[in-house]
Design a protein around this motif. Structure first.
Motif, PDB file in Angstrom:
ATOM      1  N   ILE A 130     -14.997 -15.405   1.694  1.00 28.59           N
ATOM      2  CA  ILE A 130     -14.829 -15.086   1.446  1.00 28.59           C
ATOM      3  C   ILE A 130     -13.491 -15.816   0.551  1.00 28.59           C
ATOM      4  CG2 ILE A 130     -12.836 -13.303   0.916  1.00 28.59           C
ATOM      5  CD1 ILE A 130     -14.785 -11.113   1.834  1.00 28.59           C
ATOM      6  N   ALA A 131     -13.304 -16.130  -0.090  1.00 33.87           N
ATOM      7  CA  ALA A 131     -12.319 -17.677  -0.339  1.00 33.87           C
ATOM      8  C   ALA A 131     -11.369 -16.826  -0.432  1.00 33.87           C
ATOM      9  CB  ALA A 131     -12.356 -18.353  -1.233  1.00 33.87           C
ATOM     10  N   GLY A 132     -10.967 -15.567  -1.415  1.00 39.65           N
ATOM     11  CA  GLY A 132      -9.803 -15.133  -0.799  1.00 39.65           C
ATOM     12  C   GLY A 132     -10.452 -13.059  -1.738  1.00 39.65           C
ATOM     13  N   LYS A 133      -8.918 -12.982  -1.942  1.00 37.15           N
ATOM     14  CA  LYS A 133      -8.678 -11.503  -2.181  1.00 37.15           C
ATOM     15  C   LYS A 133      -7.240 -10.946  -3.112  1.00 37.15           C
ATOM     16  CE  LYS A 133      -7.970  -7.931   0.312  1.00 37.15           C
ATOM     17  NZ  LYS A 133      -8.176  -6.714   1.283  1.00 37.15           N
ATOM     18  N   TYR A 134      -7.332  -9.790  -3.655  1.00 35.35           N
ATOM     19  CA  TYR A 134      -6.048  -9.805  -4.833  1.00 35.35           C
ATOM     20  C   TYR A 134      -6.428  -8.670  -4.976  1.00 35.35           C
ATOM     21  CZ  TYR A 134      -2.866  -8.731  -8.044  1.00 35.35           C
ATOM     22  OH  TYR A 134      -1.945  -8.497  -9.762  1.00 35.35           O
ATOM     23  N   VAL A 135      -5.463  -7.628  -4.788  1.00 35.37           N
ATOM     24  CA  VAL A 135      -5.493  -5.620  -4.756  1.00 35.37           C
ATOM     25  C   VAL A 135      -4.613  -5.950  -6.105  1.00 35.37           C
ATOM     26  CG1 VAL A 135      -4.216  -4.402  -3.546  1.00 35.37           C
ATOM     27  CG2 VAL A 135      -5.201  -5.384  -2.135  1.00 35.37           C
ATOM     28  N   LYS A 136      -4.212  -5.182  -6.997  1.00 35.09           N
ATOM     29  CA  LYS A 136      -3.955  -4.726  -8.555  1.00 35.09           C
ATOM     30  C   LYS A 136      -2.340  -4.392  -8.096  1.00 35.09           C
ATOM     31  CE  LYS A 136      -4.467  -2.616 -12.993  1.00 35.09           C
ATOM     32  NZ  LYS A 136      -5.745  -1.687 -13.553  1.00 35.09           N
ATOM     33  N   LYS A 137      -1.508  -5.105  -8.548  1.00 34.85           N
ATOM     34  CA  LYS A 137       0.169  -4.736  -8.962  1.00 34.85           C
ATOM     35  C   LYS A 137       0.342  -4.212  -9.347  1.00 34.85           C
ATOM     36  CE  LYS A 137       1.932  -8.351  -7.095  1.00 34.85           C
ATOM     37  NZ  LYS A 137       2.424  -7.807  -5.722  1.00 34.85           N
ATOM     38  N   ASN A 138      -0.142  -4.105 -11.245  1.00 32.80           N
ATOM     39  CA  ASN A 138       0.648  -3.322 -12.039  1.00 32.80           C
ATOM     40  C   ASN A 138      -0.182  -2.589 -12.762  1.00 32.80           C
ATOM     41  OD1 ASN A 138       3.130  -5.375 -12.654  1.00 32.80           O
ATOM     42  ND2 ASN A 138       1.924  -6.780 -12.515  1.00 32.80           N
ATOM     43  N   LEU A 139       0.324  -0.901 -11.525  1.00 34.88           N
ATOM     44  CA  LEU A 139      -1.497  -0.304 -12.510  1.00 34.88           C
ATOM     45  C   LEU A 139      -0.671   0.218 -13.367  1.00 34.88           C
ATOM     46  CD1 LEU A 139      -1.582   1.455  -8.969  1.00 34.88           C
ATOM     47  CD2 LEU A 139      -2.639  -0.581  -9.696  1.00 34.88           C
ATOM     48  N   TRP A 140      -1.706   0.760 -14.140  1.00 30.82           N
ATOM     49  CA  TRP A 140      -1.902   1.316 -15.818  1.00 30.82           C
ATOM     50  C   TRP A 140      -0.724   2.896 -15.961  1.00 30.82           C
ATOM     51  CZ3 TRP A 140      -1.175   0.543 -20.316  1.00 30.82           C
ATOM     52  CH2 TRP A 140      -0.681   0.845 -21.639  1.00 30.82           C
ATOM     53  N   GLY A 141      -0.084   3.023 -16.059  1.00 26.35           N
ATOM     54  CA  GLY A 141       0.640   4.378 -16.404  1.00 26.35           C
ATOM     55  C   GLY A 141      -0.177   5.563 -15.357  1.00 26.35           C
ATOM     56  N   PRO A 142       0.002   6.700 -15.913  1.00 29.20           N
ATOM     57  CA  PRO A 142      -0.020   7.716 -14.456  1.00 29.20           C
ATOM     58  C   PRO A 142      -1.618   7.439 -14.292  1.00 29.20           C
ATOM     59  CG  PRO A 142       0.124   8.566 -17.108  1.00 29.20           C
ATOM     60  CD  PRO A 142       1.254   7.067 -16.814  1.00 29.20           C
ATOM     61  N   ILE A 143      -2.549   7.519 -15.385  1.00 29.37           N
ATOM     62  CA  ILE A 143      -3.908   7.281 -15.414  1.00 29.37           C
ATOM     63  C   ILE A 143      -4.009   6.757 -13.902  1.00 29.37           C
ATOM     64  CG2 ILE A 143      -5.946   6.404 -15.776  1.00 29.37           C
ATOM     65  CD1 ILE A 143      -5.016   6.484 -19.318  1.00 29.37           C
ATOM     66  N   GLU A 144      -3.620   5.643 -13.569  1.00 33.85           N
ATOM     67  CA  GLU A 144      -4.029   4.772 -12.411  1.00 33.85           C
ATOM     68  C   GLU A 144      -2.576   5.224 -10.992  1.00 33.85           C
ATOM     69  OE1 GLU A 144      -6.338   0.612 -13.087  1.00 33.85           O
ATOM     70  OE2 GLU A 144      -4.578   0.430 -13.515  1.00 33.85           O
ATOM     71  N   ARG A 145      -1.713   5.244 -11.012  1.00 35.99           N
ATOM     72  CA  ARG A 145      -0.953   5.387 -10.770  1.00 35.99           C
ATOM     73  C   ARG A 145      -0.683   6.929 -10.310  1.00 35.99           C
ATOM     74  NH1 ARG A 145       4.703   2.887 -13.794  1.00 35.99           N
ATOM     75  NH2 ARG A 145       3.104   1.118 -14.225  1.00 35.99           N
TER      76      ARG A 145
END
Length: 314
Positions: A130-145
């Motif tokens: 695993i060279a790297g990982k990223y956790v999503k920052k900008n969540l889409w509206g109430p669907i993801e938040r």
């Protein structure tokens, strides 16, 4: 000043030839709540890409489960995330290919006050590391938040990979130019964006004006981001049956060129293309975006709303 004497025409093209990488962008129709079937489809595409000489294969966001947070089995399947991460690591080593397996939903500390559901993109190199990982920052509206935990104020990371310095964003991150600026300021020249972006993400008012407005958004924004950041982009989106709202349009983009390849909105597809990073160097030599950002007196500050507390649950 005559055009021939304009400073912009005095900028010189880079003299050291940058590498060309062979990359595969995979567009899948993730079958809801069928991770084993979806993994098998992805693995077949990755093996095919490797046989065609691809050094990297990129899959869409939510490619294992689709997005079904209200399904009774959803949490359980998200708790199995390491099983699939390990499978992709083994596949990368077997096929000698780098893999960005879209995003993998990870459930941590289940049924405790610290329970978190993370939407994570990994860069796995051709040795399975695993060279790297990223956790999503900008969540889409109430669907993801309502369901996901954002990486909030964590920095956007850049990774050293066999394809040079790479940054990763996920879906709605595309709408935030600050994210790209943070990545290229750290040296990223290739930005990978797994996505689950649909035409129905548009509002009814927008759809009434243009039923494929989100497709226009994607095509316009991806090209603009390449130009304004002198970077290459690999954008892997989900596709699906006609009339079901899928946007598709998975593509590989460069400044000057725009889309080197672009898939339609069909359910499944893969493109293996040459990604000439010399185009990125030539664009930077002309526009000097990175050079300006590196100056100590550069005048933009992207730390918005620093006086406000951040809710890490967003």
């Amino acid at each position: 000043m005559p055009e021939s004497e304009s400073p912009i025409h005095e900028r010189k093209v880079a003299t050291t030839k940058a590498p060309t990488y062979k990359v595969a962008v995979v567009q899948m129709h993730p079958k809801p709540m069928q991770p084993d079937r979806n993994f098998a489809t992805a693995a077949s595409d990755i093996r095919s890409a490797a046989l065609q000489g691809a050094q990297l294969a990129v899959l869409p966001e939510y490619h294992l489960l689709n997005w079904k947070p209200d399904d009774p089995k959803f949490k359980f399947e998200c708790s199995r995330w390491k099983t699939y991460l390990d499978k992709y690591r083994a596949l990368a080593k077997e096929c000698n290919i780098c893999i960005v397996p879209g995003t993998i939903l990870e459930l941590h500390d289940a049924d405790t006050p610290d329970e978190r559901l993370l939407n994570v993109a990994y860069f796995i190199d051709n040795t399975g590391e695993i060279a790297g990982k990223y956790v999503k920052k900008n969540l889409w509206g109430p669907i993801e938040r309502l369901h996901l935990t954002s990486s909030a104020r964590d920095e956007h990371p850049v990774f050293d990979t066999p394809l040079g310095k790479v940054g990763m964003l996920i879906c709605w991150d595309l709408a935030f130019p600050e994210a790209f600026r943070e990545l290229i300021a750290q040296g990223a020249k290739l930005i990978i964006i797994p996505t689950f972006w649909t035409l129905s993400d548009c509002s009814p008012a927008g759809l009434a004006i243009n039923p494929v407005a989100e497709g226009l958004f994607l095509d316009s924004m991806l090209t603009a981001r390449c130009f304004e950041n002198t970077c290459a982009i690999i954008f892997a989106n989900a596709g699906g049956p006609p009339g079901k709202g899928y946007a598709g349009r998975s593509q590989v983009c460069l400044p000057y060129v725009g889309a080197v390849t672009r898939l339609g909105s069909s359910a499944e597809g893969m493109a293996v293309v040459d990604l000439d990073m010399q185009v990125v160097e030539d664009a930077e030599a002309n526009y000097q975006v990175r050079a300006d950002l590196a100056r100590g007196d550069w005048h933009y500050d992207y730390r918005h709303n620093t006086d406000k507390p951040v809710d890490s649950k967003l």
